[in-house]
Design an enzyme around this catalytic site. Structure first.
Site, mmCIF file in Angstrom:
data_model
loop_
_atom_site.group_PDB
_atom_site.id
_atom_site.type_symbol
_atom_site.label_atom_id
_atom_site.label_comp_id
_atom_site.label_asym_id
_atom_site.label_seq_id
_atom_site.Cartn_x
_atom_site.Cartn_y
_atom_site.Cartn_z
ATOM 1 N N LYS A 198 -2.318 -5.730 -1.756
ATOM 2 C CA LYS A 198 -2.128 -4.815 -2.858
ATOM 3 C C LYS A 198 -0.650 -5.684 -3.292
ATOM 4 O O LYS A 198 -0.567 -5.489 -4.722
ATOM 5 C CB LYS A 198 -0.820 -3.538 -2.371
ATOM 6 C CG LYS A 198 -0.602 -2.596 -3.162
ATOM 7 C CD LYS A 198 0.124 -1.209 -2.846
ATOM 8 C CE LYS A 198 0.693 -1.281 -2.756
ATOM 9 N NZ LYS A 198 1.400 -0.540 -2.462
ATOM 10 N N ASP A 215 -2.890 1.250 -4.916
ATOM 11 C CA ASP A 215 -1.601 2.214 -4.656
ATOM 12 C C ASP A 215 -1.841 3.394 -4.307
ATOM 13 O O ASP A 215 -3.325 3.800 -4.459
ATOM 14 C CB ASP A 215 -0.662 1.885 -5.566
ATOM 15 C CG ASP A 215 -0.123 3.002 -6.941
ATOM 16 O OD1 ASP A 215 -1.543 3.153 -7.117
ATOM 17 O OD2 ASP A 215 0.550 2.360 -7.067
#
Length: 214
Positions: A120, A138
């Protein structure tokens, strides 16, 4: 979400915010990497409060290393998990100096090799700092991908892969931020604000949340 609805979904988000930006404050790729590393399980507002004091003093790998562990902790102690984040950031800074001449690398593999940097975080840096067509999934994007039917999946990686297939190429550059901001302020976790959502007509979520009665 029907395939035919995806382009107008993003076109609507684009019309409202043509050039979306991260809400983390930064001025260099290294500052961005630092801010994103610190942002895990923390708010952007909280990270910005810490980095507005940290960056004027230390905004390069060597300057962060010069602070030392306890010195760095003093600047970021208001952020959750700050001691482990300080450890990861110091190790990352040393690797940047040893392996990348103090610069943030532009490859996913090199970024993910840095302590505290997962997929991420690497995606955020590649997208925001270098303009790559990546999508950092997310909690907001994971929720929206599933709730709207845009990119349903059981894991963040599954949602990411489906988004990369379904988002039209012309929207990939900013899709990450459009979805995050939409999830943060409109399609919220506890109660999506469907009554004021500009893309509700394209969304598969049912039943839509009605406007609150005063």
């Amino acid at each position: 979400m029907k395939a035919a609805d995806i382009a107008p979904f993003f076109a609507t988000l684009q019309a409202a915010n043509p050039e979306p930006e991260t809400e983390l404050n930064y001025s260099t790729p290294f500052e961005l990497l630092t801010a994103v590393l610190l942002s895990a399980q923390a708010t952007d507002v909280g990270v910005n409060k810490a980095t507005q004091k940290l960056f004027p003093v230390a905004n390069t790998p060597q300057k962060i290393l010069d602070l030392g562990f306890e010195g760095l902790c003093e600047y970021i102690k208001t952020i959750g998990l700050y001691r482990s984040k300080a450890k990861h950031l110091l190790l990352t800074c040393q690797m940047l100096i040893d392996l990348h001449e103090g610069e943030v690398p532009r490859s996913r593999e090199a970024l993910e090799a840095l302590p505290g940097v997962g997929r991420k975080t690497a995606n955020v840096v590649l997208n925001v700092a270098f303009g790559e067509h990546t999508l950092a999934v997310d909690t907001h994007i994971f929720r929206i991908g599933n709730r709207t039917g845009l990119a349903p999946g059981k894991t963040p990686l599954a949602v990411e892969m489906k988004l990369l297939k379904r988002v039209p190429p012309q929207y990939l550059r900013h899709a990450h931020h459009w979805l995050i901001l939409h999830g943060r302020y409109v399609c919220q976790a506890r109660k999506p604000r469907c009554w004021e959502c500009s893309v509700a007509r394209y969304c598969s979520f049912k039943p839509k949340t009605p406007a609150p009665t005063s």
